[in-house]
Design an enzyme around this catalytic site. Structure first.
Site, mmCIF file in Angstrom:
data_model
loop_
_atom_site.group_PDB
_atom_site.id
_atom_site.type_symbol
_atom_site.label_atom_id
_atom_site.label_comp_id
_atom_site.label_asym_id
_atom_site.label_seq_id
_atom_site.Cartn_x
_atom_site.Cartn_y
_atom_site.Cartn_z
ATOM 1 N N SER A 30 -0.831 5.458 1.539
ATOM 2 C CA SER A 30 -1.227 4.156 2.067
ATOM 3 C C SER A 30 -1.855 3.246 1.025
ATOM 4 C CB SER A 30 -2.200 4.343 3.235
ATOM 5 O OG SER A 30 -1.606 5.097 4.266
ATOM 6 N N HIS A 78 -7.105 2.042 1.628
ATOM 7 C CA HIS A 78 -6.301 0.897 2.047
ATOM 8 C C HIS A 78 -6.794 -0.398 1.394
ATOM 9 C CE1 HIS A 78 -4.424 2.588 6.016
ATOM 10 N NE2 HIS A 78 -4.378 3.458 5.017
#
Length: 201
Positions: A125, A175
């Site tokens: 991610s 993230h």
């Protein structure tokens, strides 16, 4: 822009770096679900902060090739499949490679420094958010030239950030760190003066 109409062979030929990362992630995931050796591979590569402190530095890299379940890898690889090709085409193979890998590593570094010693994580991610961040930089430079890009990318980034904090079990640090790093690298790569130099070559 983000609709994929290529067949399998065209996709591999046109976007070899994206195809490589898709292949590696899928193969590694298939290995990790093999009874017996799967858990060994997963635990050997996942990002565990106290093990990184003990000198297992590879855990800053390997987590981006590991996933914690079918939905986890499906979401990440679908995002890579959709958004990766356009960035590889715009930035070039080498620049895309650096955006992807370094965003993932930076996300893992941020996780290491901002979480406790027992914190553990896996997933691509951070690298995926790096791709979105790089597109954000491209939007910054082309907002008047390509308004349609802004209309597509900004809502995707906003929804992705919101979902990061809504869904449980998400490494929000990786993230956001990946997003920021991708944006900063994109500001350098897509600066109008640098793009002008690309065109002169």
């Amino acid at each position: 822009m983000f609709s994929r109409t290529e067949n399998f062979s065209q996709y591999i030929r046109l976007y070899p770096v994206v195809a490589f990362f898709l292949t590696v992630n899928i193969l590694v995931f298939l290995i990790t679900i093999i009874p017996g050796i799967g858990d060994t591979v997963l635990y050997a590569g996942m990002g565990v902060n106290y093990l990184i402190s003990d000198g297992e530095w590879w855990r800053l890299i390997t987590p981006m090739f590991l996933h914690g379940g079918l939905m986890h890898i499906l979401f990440n690889m679908f995002s890579l499949f959709i958004f990766g090709p356009e960035l590889e085409k715009i930035a070039g193979k080498a620049r895309f490679l650096t955006i992807y890998l370094l965003s993932g590593v930076f996300g893992n570094l941020a996780t290491f420094f901002l979480h406790g010693p027992d914190y553990a994580s896996v997933g691509a991610s951070g690298a995926i958010f790096g791709i979105l961040g790089a597109f954000g930089a491209l939007v910054h430079y082309t907002k008047r030239i390509l308004p349609q890009l802004r209309q597509i990318i900004l809502p995707i980034i906003l929804v992705s950030v919101v979902m990061t904090f809504v869904q449980p079990g998400i490494n929000a640090t990786a993230h956001i760190a990946g997003l920021i790093f991708g944006f900063l690298v994109g500001l350098s790569y897509f600066h109008p003066k640098r793009i002008a130099n690309w065109k002169k070559r």
